[in-house]
Design a protein around this motif. Structure first.
Motif, PDB file in Angstrom:
ATOM      1  N   SER A  71       0.963  -1.122  -0.077  1.00  0.00           N
ATOM      2  CA  SER A  71      -0.026  -0.081  -0.024  1.00  0.00           C
ATOM      3  C   SER A  71       0.733   1.176   0.007  1.00  0.00           C
ATOM      4  CB  SER A  71      -0.887   0.014   1.206  1.00  0.00           C
ATOM      5  OG  SER A  71      -0.023  -0.015   2.374  1.00  0.00           O
ATOM      6  N   ASN A  72       2.202   1.165   0.207  1.00  0.00           N
ATOM      7  CA  ASN A  72       3.094   2.294  -0.113  1.00  0.00           C
ATOM      8  C   ASN A  72       4.431   1.874  -0.519  1.00  0.00           C
ATOM      9  OD1 ASN A  72       4.379   0.456   1.964  1.00  0.00           O
ATOM     10  ND2 ASN A  72       4.870   2.330   3.288  1.00  0.00           N
ATOM     11  N   LYS A  94       2.265   7.223  -0.094  1.00  0.00           N
ATOM     12  CA  LYS A  94       1.234   5.961   0.064  1.00  0.00           C
ATOM     13  C   LYS A  94       0.338   5.883  -1.176  1.00  0.00           C
ATOM     14  CE  LYS A  94       0.796   6.576   4.997  1.00  0.00           C
ATOM     15  NZ  LYS A  94       1.008   5.426   5.776  1.00  0.00           N
ATOM     16  N   ALA A  96      -2.088   3.468  -1.574  1.00  0.00           N
ATOM     17  CA  ALA A  96      -3.677   2.928  -1.447  1.00  0.00           C
ATOM     18  C   ALA A  96      -4.182   3.331  -0.213  1.00  0.00           C
ATOM     19  CB  ALA A  96      -3.535   1.393  -1.344  1.00  0.00           C
ATOM     20  N   LYS A  97      -5.550   3.389  -0.233  1.00  0.00           N
ATOM     21  CA  LYS A  97      -6.414   3.607   0.818  1.00  0.00           C
ATOM     22  C   LYS A  97      -6.222   2.271   1.994  1.00  0.00           C
ATOM     23  CE  LYS A  97      -9.253   6.520  -1.894  1.00  0.00           C
ATOM     24  NZ  LYS A  97     -10.767   6.695  -2.301  1.00  0.00           N
ATOM     25  N   PRO A  98      -6.750   2.474   3.211  1.00  0.00           N
ATOM     26  CA  PRO A  98      -6.751   1.623   4.178  1.00  0.00           C
ATOM     27  C   PRO A  98      -7.625   0.213   3.561  1.00  0.00           C
ATOM     28  CG  PRO A  98      -7.098   3.703   5.198  1.00  0.00           C
ATOM     29  CD  PRO A  98      -6.968   3.959   3.828  1.00  0.00           C
ATOM     30  N   ASP A  99      -8.597   0.573   2.707  1.00  0.00           N
ATOM     31  CA  ASP A  99      -9.425  -0.585   2.396  1.00  0.00           C
ATOM     32  C   ASP A  99      -8.749  -1.237   1.068  1.00  0.00           C
ATOM     33  OD1 ASP A  99      -9.494   1.235   0.197  1.00  0.00           O
ATOM     34  OD2 ASP A  99     -12.186   1.565   0.339  1.00  0.00           O
ATOM     35  N   ALA A 101      -7.759   0.268  -1.765  1.00  0.00           N
ATOM     36  CA  ALA A 101      -8.404   0.955  -3.130  1.00  0.00           C
ATOM     37  C   ALA A 101      -6.928   1.789  -3.468  1.00  0.00           C
ATOM     38  CB  ALA A 101      -9.589   1.767  -2.986  1.00  0.00           C
ATOM     39  N   TRP A 102      -6.608   1.810  -4.670  1.00  0.00           N
ATOM     40  CA  TRP A 102      -5.570   2.664  -5.094  1.00  0.00           C
ATOM     41  C   TRP A 102      -5.771   4.211  -5.047  1.00  0.00           C
ATOM     42  CZ3 TRP A 102      -1.511   0.036  -4.727  1.00  0.00           C
ATOM     43  CH2 TRP A 102      -1.317  -1.152  -5.056  1.00  0.00           C
ATOM     44  N   ILE A 103      -5.001   4.921  -4.659  1.00  0.00           N
ATOM     45  CA  ILE A 103      -5.143   6.314  -4.531  1.00  0.00           C
ATOM     46  C   ILE A 103      -4.826   7.118  -6.096  1.00  0.00           C
ATOM     47  CG2 ILE A 103      -4.294   8.481  -3.489  1.00  0.00           C
ATOM     48  CD1 ILE A 103      -3.499   6.814  -1.133  1.00  0.00           C
ATOM     49  N   HIS A 113       0.368   7.263  -9.923  1.00  0.00           N
ATOM     50  CA  HIS A 113       0.575   8.287  -8.886  1.00  0.00           C
ATOM     51  C   HIS A 113       1.508   9.386  -9.202  1.00  0.00           C
ATOM     52  CE1 HIS A 113      -1.138   4.989  -6.379  1.00  0.00           C
ATOM     53  NE2 HIS A 113      -0.310   4.086  -7.177  1.00  0.00           N
TER      54      HIS A 113
END
Length: 157
Positions: A71-72, A94, A96-99, A101-103, A113
């Motif tokens: 996620s990072n 970062k 991805a979000k905690p769930d 899902a890609w940011i 990104h």
């Protein structure tokens, strides 16, 4: 379609395109061979700065596939001014979000990104500034990374 509507659409398109690149100083992506980023294979960019009376923002750009397992990503950003002392900065980006899902923005199986890592930078001399990015993960190879890049633009503030 009537002529005035076509002209209005063309003008809007030109405005939209020009606003996307307003203040762009430098942008480049480098391909990561085999989509596996080796620790011993940092990427280097040379940015020419010609105006000292402006502030600049620096972005690190990263492309990876949906197969990227984290996620990072941890990076080292090395900066070398034309006639000055080199600096280094450790960054956690970062992705991805905690769930999960890609940011970033996705197109197909590729996620892009564009993460601002420095804001309002001022340069003290005209010339070529060298930026080197090396991954700083706990493994020698980071899988599923296809491109690494940077973007320098004039600050909007």
């Amino acid at each position: 379609m009537n002529k005035s509507l076509l002209v209005a659409m063309a003008l809007f398109g030109l405005f939209a395109l020009s606003s996307c690149t307003r203040g762009l100083v430098y942008e480049k992506y480098l391909e990561i061979e085999g989509n596996s980023w080796e620790y011993e294979s940092p990427v280097t960019f040379e940015v020419s700065i010609e105006e000292l009376n402006k502030e600049y923002d620096l972005y690190v750009n990263l492309r990876h596939s949906n197969d990227y397992p984290y996620s990072n990503i941890w990076l080292m950003l090395f900066s070398l001014p034309p006639n000055g002392q080199p600096t280094q900065q450790r960054l956690e980006l970062k992705l991805a979000k905690p769930d999960g899902a890609w940011i970033g923005n996705g197109m197909g199986s590729t996620i892009t990104h564009e993460i601002r890592v420095r804001t309002g930078m001022r340069f003290t001399e005209v010339g070529t500034y060298t930026y080197t990015i090396q991954h700083d993960m706990r493994m020698n190879q980071v899988p599923a990374v296809s491109h690494v890049g940077i973007r320098m633009e004039e600050s909007a503030r």
